[in-house]
Scaffold this motif. Sequence first.
Motif, PDB file in Angstrom:
ATOM      1  N   PRO A   1       9.129   4.661  -5.586  1.00  0.00           N
ATOM      2  CA  PRO A   1       8.743   3.620  -4.753  1.00  0.00           C
ATOM      3  C   PRO A   1       7.441   3.140  -4.846  1.00  0.00           C
ATOM      4  N   SER A   2       7.113   2.011  -4.730  1.00  0.00           N
ATOM      5  CA  SER A   2       5.790   1.470  -5.102  1.00  0.00           C
ATOM      6  C   SER A   2       4.714   2.121  -4.256  1.00  0.00           C
ATOM      7  N   LEU A   3       5.158   2.369  -2.757  1.00  0.00           N
ATOM      8  CA  LEU A   3       4.416   2.744  -1.845  1.00  0.00           C
ATOM      9  C   LEU A   3       3.866   4.206  -2.061  1.00  0.00           C
ATOM     10  N   ALA A   4       4.582   5.006  -2.793  1.00  0.00           N
ATOM     11  CA  ALA A   4       3.984   6.367  -3.353  1.00  0.00           C
ATOM     12  C   ALA A   4       2.883   6.242  -4.133  1.00  0.00           C
ATOM     13  N   PHE A   5       2.580   5.012  -4.787  1.00  0.00           N
ATOM     14  CA  PHE A   5       1.377   4.856  -5.580  1.00  0.00           C
ATOM     15  C   PHE A   5       0.370   4.120  -4.892  1.00  0.00           C
ATOM     16  N   ALA A   6       0.474   3.575  -3.669  1.00  0.00           N
ATOM     17  CA  ALA A   6      -0.310   2.553  -3.103  1.00  0.00           C
ATOM     18  C   ALA A   6      -1.717   3.261  -2.665  1.00  0.00           C
ATOM     19  N   PRO A   7      -2.715   2.474  -2.615  1.00  0.00           N
ATOM     20  CA  PRO A   7      -4.003   3.030  -2.043  1.00  0.00           C
ATOM     21  C   PRO A   7      -4.097   3.790  -0.965  1.00  0.00           C
ATOM     22  N   ALA A   8      -4.865   4.745  -0.711  1.00  0.00           N
ATOM     23  CA  ALA A   8      -4.799   5.801   0.308  1.00  0.00           C
ATOM     24  C   ALA A   8      -5.393   4.773   1.458  1.00  0.00           C
ATOM     25  N   SER A   9      -6.390   3.970   1.128  1.00  0.00           N
ATOM     26  CA  SER A   9      -7.013   3.182   2.274  1.00  0.00           C
ATOM     27  C   SER A   9      -6.434   2.023   2.563  1.00  0.00           C
ATOM     28  N   PRO A  10      -6.348   1.459   3.674  1.00  0.00           N
ATOM     29  CA  PRO A  10      -6.011   0.069   3.928  1.00  0.00           C
ATOM     30  C   PRO A  10      -6.857  -0.995   3.581  1.00  0.00           C
ATOM     31  N   PRO A  11      -6.349  -1.997   3.246  1.00  0.00           N
ATOM     32  CA  PRO A  11      -7.213  -3.411   2.633  1.00  0.00           C
ATOM     33  C   PRO A  11      -8.084  -3.832   3.694  1.00  0.00           C
ATOM     34  N   ASP A  12      -9.441  -4.043   3.378  1.00  0.00           N
ATOM     35  CA  ASP A  12     -10.407  -4.625   4.356  1.00  0.00           C
ATOM     36  C   ASP A  12     -10.019  -6.140   4.704  1.00  0.00           C
ATOM     37  N   ALA A  13     -10.523  -6.725   5.684  1.00  0.00           N
ATOM     38  CA  ALA A  13     -10.084  -7.929   6.183  1.00  0.00           C
ATOM     39  C   ALA A  13     -10.119  -9.031   5.204  1.00  0.00           C
ATOM     40  N   ASN A  14     -11.193  -9.017   4.185  1.00  0.00           N
ATOM     41  CA  ASN A  14     -11.399 -10.145   3.069  1.00  0.00           C
ATOM     42  C   ASN A  14      -9.979  -9.877   2.318  1.00  0.00           C
ATOM     43  N   THR A  15      -9.932  -8.737   1.862  1.00  0.00           N
ATOM     44  CA  THR A  15      -8.665  -8.457   0.886  1.00  0.00           C
ATOM     45  C   THR A  15      -7.306  -8.966   1.379  1.00  0.00           C
ATOM     46  N   LEU A  16      -7.081  -8.601   2.829  1.00  0.00           N
ATOM     47  CA  LEU A  16      -6.081  -8.945   3.474  1.00  0.00           C
ATOM     48  C   LEU A  16      -5.887 -10.467   3.583  1.00  0.00           C
ATOM     49  N   ASN A  17      -6.969 -11.094   3.943  1.00  0.00           N
ATOM     50  CA  ASN A  17      -6.987 -12.553   4.207  1.00  0.00           C
ATOM     51  C   ASN A  17      -6.611 -12.987   2.981  1.00  0.00           C
ATOM     52  N   SER A  18      -7.175 -12.778   1.667  1.00  0.00           N
ATOM     53  CA  SER A  18      -6.978 -13.323   0.461  1.00  0.00           C
ATOM     54  C   SER A  18      -5.515 -13.232  -0.112  1.00  0.00           C
ATOM     55  N   PHE A  19      -4.664 -11.824   0.171  1.00  0.00           N
ATOM     56  CA  PHE A  19      -3.336 -11.737  -0.214  1.00  0.00           C
ATOM     57  C   PHE A  19      -2.603 -12.484   0.338  1.00  0.00           C
TER      58      PHE A  19
ATOM     59  N   VAL B   1       1.972  -7.873   6.303  1.00  0.00           N
ATOM     60  CA  VAL B   1       0.947  -8.278   5.051  1.00  0.00           C
ATOM     61  C   VAL B   1       0.650  -7.056   4.391  1.00  0.00           C
ATOM     62  N   ALA B   2      -0.230  -6.209   5.270  1.00  0.00           N
ATOM     63  CA  ALA B   2      -0.569  -5.102   4.891  1.00  0.00           C
ATOM     64  C   ALA B   2       0.289  -4.272   3.891  1.00  0.00           C
ATOM     65  N   ARG B   3       1.384  -3.993   4.290  1.00  0.00           N
ATOM     66  CA  ARG B   3       2.275  -3.341   3.672  1.00  0.00           C
ATOM     67  C   ARG B   3       2.684  -4.034   2.410  1.00  0.00           C
ATOM     68  N   ASP B   4       2.880  -5.332   2.583  1.00  0.00           N
ATOM     69  CA  ASP B   4       3.197  -5.937   1.220  1.00  0.00           C
ATOM     70  C   ASP B   4       2.017  -5.926   0.286  1.00  0.00           C
ATOM     71  N   TRP B   5       0.843  -5.816   0.685  1.00  0.00           N
ATOM     72  CA  TRP B   5      -0.384  -5.517  -0.257  1.00  0.00           C
ATOM     73  C   TRP B   5      -0.121  -4.443  -0.697  1.00  0.00           C
ATOM     74  N   ALA B   6      -0.008  -3.269  -0.184  1.00  0.00           N
ATOM     75  CA  ALA B   6       0.143  -2.095  -0.530  1.00  0.00           C
ATOM     76  C   ALA B   6       1.271  -1.686  -1.609  1.00  0.00           C
ATOM     77  N   VAL B   7       2.491  -2.362  -1.229  1.00  0.00           N
ATOM     78  CA  VAL B   7       3.523  -2.449  -2.245  1.00  0.00           C
ATOM     79  C   VAL B   7       2.972  -3.127  -3.648  1.00  0.00           C
ATOM     80  N   GLN B   8       2.348  -4.152  -3.333  1.00  0.00           N
ATOM     81  CA  GLN B   8       1.918  -4.967  -4.823  1.00  0.00           C
ATOM     82  C   GLN B   8       0.996  -3.834  -5.548  1.00  0.00           C
ATOM     83  N   GLN B   9       0.097  -3.331  -5.000  1.00  0.00           N
ATOM     84  CA  GLN B   9      -0.890  -2.424  -5.428  1.00  0.00           C
ATOM     85  C   GLN B   9      -0.266  -1.359  -6.245  1.00  0.00           C
ATOM     86  N   GLY B  10       0.757  -0.821  -5.714  1.00  0.00           N
ATOM     87  CA  GLY B  10       1.419   0.417  -6.288  1.00  0.00           C
ATOM     88  C   GLY B  10       2.544   0.130  -7.383  1.00  0.00           C
TER      89      GLY B  10
END
Length: 662
Positions: free
Chosen positions: A218-236, A506-515
Amino acid sequence: MANEAQSAQTRDDRPHMLGFFRSFLKSRIGVAIALVFLGLIALAFASADVTGNGFGGIAGGDRAAKVGSSRVGTAELGKALTNAFEQERQKQPGLTMKQFLDAGGMETVLTGLTDRLAMAEWGRDHGLMAGDRLIDSEITKIPAFQGPDGKFSQTAYEQLLAQRGLSDKDVRKDLGQGLLARQTLLPAAFGAQMADESVQRYAALLTEKRVGTIVSVPSLAFAPASPPDANTLNSFYNANKGRYMQPERRAIRYVVVDEASVPATAAPTEAEIAQRYKLNTAVYAPSEQRSVTQVIVPTEAAAKALAAEVGNGGSLDNAARTKGLVASKLADQTRDTLANQTSRAVSDAAFAAASGALATPAKSGLGWHVIKVDAVKRNPGKTLDQARGEIVQAMTLEKRRAALSDLAARVEQEIDNGTGLADIAKTLNLTVATTPAVTADGSVFGKPGEKVAADIAPLVQAAFAMEREGEAQLAEIKPGEKFAIYDVGQLTAATPAPLDLIKGAVARDWAVQQGAAKAKAASDKILAALNKGTSLADALKLAGAPLPAPQQVDLPRQALTQMQGNVPAPLALLFAMAKGSNKRLEGPNNGGWYVVSLKEIVLGQVKRGDPVFKETARSFAQDAGSEYAEQLRVAIRKEVGVERNEAGVRAVRDQLTGAGNQ
């Protein structure tokens, strides 16, 4: 692998539209069946009013295709497409003509029309025909053409044809082509068989068992350990707003008008009651109905011999069966209805016999009838005084419904004059109700599983066809008994869901994309290691992150059938692989990857008497018959010659979608 969390109301599910239509198009015999039954699409009479106007003299000419010495006109194509679209839209209320055509509607309908025409021309050239009596028989079977008594009604037939913009010639041509196509195709498919050796080998595959392993990366297994900040989340979120679209929704304002809304009507007068009784003399007069069993034989001597064998207490059915004859039953026949089906002499004989007795054999155009009277129902009839109560009740109801119909006509006039819903409701002393915001399929927005009230459901499709708010319309809810006046109170266009409401998704989708990229790289390493002979345990260590435990698979192929089409993609892949091979498969929505390994295939042992062999033989026979019919269809099309006029086809499409007006 965990499924990607998402709100059911914030994702675009349009790819799932027309699922049934697409599956029909993909079926091997789909086109052949379409050309046989496409006429029923044009004659279904379940769609909206189709007048067929507007297709004359359009750009590209009035010919959509040339078939042998005949042609398919643009008007005919446009009408068939519109009818097919309206039927599909009953299942998919939000469906547009463009979506319907993009899903293959144009190809299927045009292919059906041209192939039916080719079948008809080829059939006539080879001695096939569909006579007037056969076509008459088909027309009488169509439920839409039947009256309240369940029998064909010429009035209903003419009215429905007028409503749909069709002529009697259109219907007969349509049915005649369908009948010729059936006469051509069905014999080609009838009695087809496959060799037992082929069936047995395939049945063994159906009963095989496969042993293997499915690894989830799963992509989430390789997602960043820290959640995205507000600017990152808003941009995504801004870059992916299309993922989070909320459907268009509308609030419908309405009032329901029924008989209770109509002022009291005058009671029927004595003169009116007497006139109604007189008009229905046949209903209130004494009557008799008989249920009979009959056997038809060719000669009077045979009829008398059969009657003598049955005697007074014997079974006509049993006696007929011993002679290879078939008895038929006619229930609840009046003297006239029985005469219409047989002859006056036969009917008179049947009505002269006592209940349970044999009638004197009598002759009709079909032969000599031996009839046994099974039951007699006698209706003593009713005098005016006896019928008064039901006549008053019926006439009172008719007057109230007539008053309701008059009221509907006045309301429609008010609407035509521009009067709004609120003013009309005030005049009628009714209160305007408002639905919650609903989507095009009648679902209440924001409340999964909740639908608008059943009475209001018919208004939804029309409400979504309105271009703006506040335009009152009138719709019949229950014919003759209830109608609604309604408009769109609030129209909210399709927009992305506010970020504040879906931050978690949205935060989860960002994490999936990162991983996702790292998950793909990990699956590549695992696959490469397995292909070199590395053990599964050691191959998993190369992933660089903890993964879910591998799923061990030891299943027979029948288990896939029991899943009724919902077979997980990795499992389907495992049953399509070669023994000892390893494959990689991408998961949905960028969620990760699967690595599938097939260790062993154990073939089933099938004997020719086994149920699975018989079922497989039946299935192969159907497939073979379908293939023969399909090949015959293609060969006839080639022999007759079919040439499409792409300019005419394009012009029909443009006119249906409005592209020509842009």
